[in-house]
Design a protein around this motif. Structure first.
Motif, PDB file in Angstrom:
ATOM      1  N   ASP A  11       0.833  -1.205   0.000  1.00 40.70           N
ATOM      2  CA  ASP A  11       0.000   0.000   0.000  1.00 40.70           C
ATOM      3  C   ASP A  11       0.870   1.258   0.000  1.00 40.70           C
ATOM      4  N   LYS A  12       1.911   1.269   0.809  1.00 40.55           N
ATOM      5  CA  LYS A  12       2.815   2.430   0.867  1.00 40.55           C
ATOM      6  C   LYS A  12       3.535   2.621  -0.468  1.00 40.55           C
ATOM      7  N   ILE A  13       4.001   1.528  -1.048  1.00 37.38           N
ATOM      8  CA  ILE A  13       4.688   1.609  -2.339  1.00 37.38           C
ATOM      9  C   ILE A  13       3.737   2.097  -3.430  1.00 37.38           C
ATOM     10  N   ALA A  14       2.510   1.561  -3.438  1.00 41.89           N
ATOM     11  CA  ALA A  14       1.527   1.943  -4.457  1.00 41.89           C
ATOM     12  C   ALA A  14       1.198   3.432  -4.371  1.00 41.89           C
ATOM     13  N   LYS A  15       1.109   3.978  -3.168  1.00 42.65           N
ATOM     14  CA  LYS A  15       0.816   5.408  -3.010  1.00 42.65           C
ATOM     15  C   LYS A  15       1.929   6.256  -3.601  1.00 42.65           C
ATOM     16  N   LYS A  16       3.192   5.831  -3.397  1.00 42.38           N
ATOM     17  CA  LYS A  16       4.320   6.572  -3.959  1.00 42.38           C
ATOM     18  C   LYS A  16       4.336   6.464  -5.481  1.00 42.38           C
ATOM     19  N   ASN A  18       1.805   5.788  -7.442  1.00 39.57           N
ATOM     20  CA  ASN A  18       0.589   6.366  -8.000  1.00 39.57           C
ATOM     21  C   ASN A  18       0.766   7.845  -8.350  1.00 39.57           C
ATOM     22  N   LYS A  19       1.589   8.550  -7.614  1.00 40.69           N
ATOM     23  CA  LYS A  19       1.817   9.968  -7.874  1.00 40.69           C
ATOM     24  C   LYS A  19       2.361  10.193  -9.283  1.00 40.69           C
ATOM     25  N   ARG A  20       3.123   9.220  -9.787  1.00 39.63           N
ATOM     26  CA  ARG A  20       3.682   9.345 -11.137  1.00 39.63           C
ATOM     27  C   ARG A  20       2.643   9.118 -12.223  1.00 39.63           C
ATOM     28  N   TYR A  21       1.559   8.424 -11.895  1.00 42.75           N
ATOM     29  CA  TYR A  21       0.558   8.059 -12.895  1.00 42.75           C
ATOM     30  C   TYR A  21      -0.668   8.971 -12.872  1.00 42.75           C
ATOM     31  N   LYS A  22      -0.621  10.040 -12.126  1.00 50.96           N
ATOM     32  CA  LYS A  22      -1.780  10.924 -12.026  1.00 50.96           C
ATOM     33  C   LYS A  22      -1.802  11.926 -13.178  1.00 50.96           C
ATOM     34  N   ASN A  23      -1.582  11.453 -14.367  1.00 54.94           N
ATOM     35  CA  ASN A  23      -1.653  12.297 -15.549  1.00 54.94           C
ATOM     36  C   ASN A  23      -3.033  12.151 -16.178  1.00 54.94           C
ATOM     37  N   LEU A  24      -3.518  13.201 -16.749  1.00 57.99           N
ATOM     38  CA  LEU A  24      -4.802  13.125 -17.436  1.00 57.99           C
ATOM     39  C   LEU A  24      -4.567  12.721 -18.886  1.00 57.99           C
ATOM     40  N   GLY A  27      -8.656  13.803 -20.824  1.00 57.23           N
ATOM     41  CA  GLY A  27      -9.561  14.268 -19.776  1.00 57.23           C
ATOM     42  C   GLY A  27      -9.927  13.212 -18.761  1.00 57.23           C
ATOM     43  N   ARG A  28      -9.278  12.052 -18.819  1.00 58.28           N
ATOM     44  CA  ARG A  28      -9.581  10.965 -17.884  1.00 58.28           C
ATOM     45  C   ARG A  28      -8.382  10.674 -16.995  1.00 58.28           C
ATOM     46  N   TYR A  29      -8.665  10.230 -15.788  1.00 54.68           N
ATOM     47  CA  TYR A  29      -7.638   9.864 -14.835  1.00 54.68           C
ATOM     48  C   TYR A  29      -6.999   8.540 -15.263  1.00 54.68           C
ATOM     49  N   THR A  30      -5.690   8.470 -15.283  1.00 51.96           N
ATOM     50  CA  THR A  30      -4.989   7.237 -15.619  1.00 51.96           C
ATOM     51  C   THR A  30      -4.856   6.399 -14.357  1.00 51.96           C
ATOM     52  N   LYS A  31      -5.533   5.261 -14.344  1.00 54.46           N
ATOM     53  CA  LYS A  31      -5.537   4.387 -13.170  1.00 54.46           C
ATOM     54  C   LYS A  31      -4.285   3.518 -13.153  1.00 54.46           C
ATOM     55  N   LEU A  32      -3.690   3.384 -11.994  1.00 52.70           N
ATOM     56  CA  LEU A  32      -2.530   2.536 -11.798  1.00 52.70           C
ATOM     57  C   LEU A  32      -2.991   1.079 -11.745  1.00 52.70           C
ATOM     58  N   THR A  33      -2.386   0.224 -12.558  1.00 51.30           N
ATOM     59  CA  THR A  33      -2.797  -1.182 -12.596  1.00 51.30           C
ATOM     60  C   THR A  33      -1.895  -2.040 -11.706  1.00 51.30           C
ATOM     61  N   LEU A  41       7.601  -2.633  -8.153  1.00 57.73           N
ATOM     62  CA  LEU A  41       8.024  -3.341  -6.945  1.00 57.73           C
ATOM     63  C   LEU A  41       9.223  -4.229  -7.254  1.00 57.73           C
ATOM     64  N   TYR A  42       9.191  -4.888  -8.418  1.00 53.11           N
ATOM     65  CA  TYR A  42      10.300  -5.766  -8.808  1.00 53.11           C
ATOM     66  C   TYR A  42      11.597  -4.965  -8.976  1.00 53.11           C
ATOM     67  N   ARG A  43      11.486  -3.762  -9.509  1.00 44.53           N
ATOM     68  CA  ARG A  43      12.671  -2.908  -9.661  1.00 44.53           C
ATOM     69  C   ARG A  43      13.228  -2.502  -8.295  1.00 44.53           C
ATOM     70  N   ILE A  44      12.332  -2.290  -7.320  1.00 46.29           N
ATOM     71  CA  ILE A  44      12.752  -1.888  -5.975  1.00 46.29           C
ATOM     72  C   ILE A  44      13.325  -3.080  -5.211  1.00 46.29           C
ATOM     73  N   LYS A  45      12.601  -4.197  -5.247  1.00 46.48           N
ATOM     74  CA  LYS A  45      13.021  -5.401  -4.523  1.00 46.48           C
ATOM     75  C   LYS A  45      12.664  -6.620  -5.374  1.00 46.48           C
ATOM     76  N   PRO A  46      13.635  -7.139  -6.132  1.00 35.35           N
ATOM     77  CA  PRO A  46      13.343  -8.289  -6.999  1.00 35.35           C
ATOM     78  C   PRO A  46      12.767  -9.475  -6.222  1.00 35.35           C
ATOM     79  N   TYR A  47      11.824 -10.165  -6.830  1.00 34.83           N
ATOM     80  CA  TYR A  47      11.164 -11.315  -6.214  1.00 34.83           C
ATOM     81  C   TYR A  47      11.062 -12.430  -7.244  1.00 34.83           C
ATOM     82  N   ASP A  48      10.898 -13.658  -6.760  1.00 37.34           N
ATOM     83  CA  ASP A  48      10.739 -14.800  -7.652  1.00 37.34           C
ATOM     84  C   ASP A  48       9.276 -15.032  -8.020  1.00 37.34           C
ATOM     85  N   LEU A  49       8.404 -14.863  -7.033  1.00 36.52           N
ATOM     86  CA  LEU A  49       6.996 -15.178  -7.234  1.00 36.52           C
ATOM     87  C   LEU A  49       6.136 -14.340  -6.296  1.00 36.52           C
ATOM     88  N   VAL A  50       4.984 -13.916  -6.784  1.00 31.78           N
ATOM     89  CA  VAL A  50       4.009 -13.220  -5.944  1.00 31.78           C
ATOM     90  C   VAL A  50       2.722 -14.030  -6.005  1.00 31.78           C
TER      91      VAL A  50
END
Length: 98
Positions: A11-16, A18-24, A27-33, A41-50
């Motif tokens: 949740d904390k990572i997604a909030k950070k 999300n700020k980059r994806y708040k472009n219109l 005229g529509r909000y770009t939703k973070l997928t 997240l993988y770039r921040i902390k690589p993982y094998d499986l989620v």
């Protein structure tokens, strides 16, 4: 991603992120997928499986209980963590107790 501790971190990572994806766009909000969050997240902390359990929204609760129908989804980044692959077919009726 089924543990509260992990979801709190996500949740904390997604909030950070999300700020980059708040472009219109048009005229529509770009939703973070989920995919974009997992990629960052993988770039921040690589993982094998989620692994994450999701409630199947179109199903009712199991009769006379609070149990919900769920499905488990996995995102595999490192195929080496897969030991075997086999197809499993389950008949829901086989789980009904008499």
């Amino acid at each position: 991603m089924d543990r509260l501790e992990t979801m709190t971190i996500l949740d904390k990572i997604a909030k950070k992120i999300n700020k980059r994806y708040k472009n219109l766009t048009n005229g529509r909000y770009t939703k973070l997928t989920n995919c974009e969050i997992l990629e960052d997240l993988y770039r921040i902390k690589p993982y094998d499986l989620v692994k994450k359990t999701f409630v199947i929204q179109k199903r009712d609760k199991i009769q006379n209980t609070n149990f919900l129908w769920v499905q488990v989804q996995m995102c595999v980044r490192n195929r080496d963590c897969i030991k075997t692959i086999e197809e499993v077919i389950r008949n829901e009726r086989s789980y009904v107790l008499n």
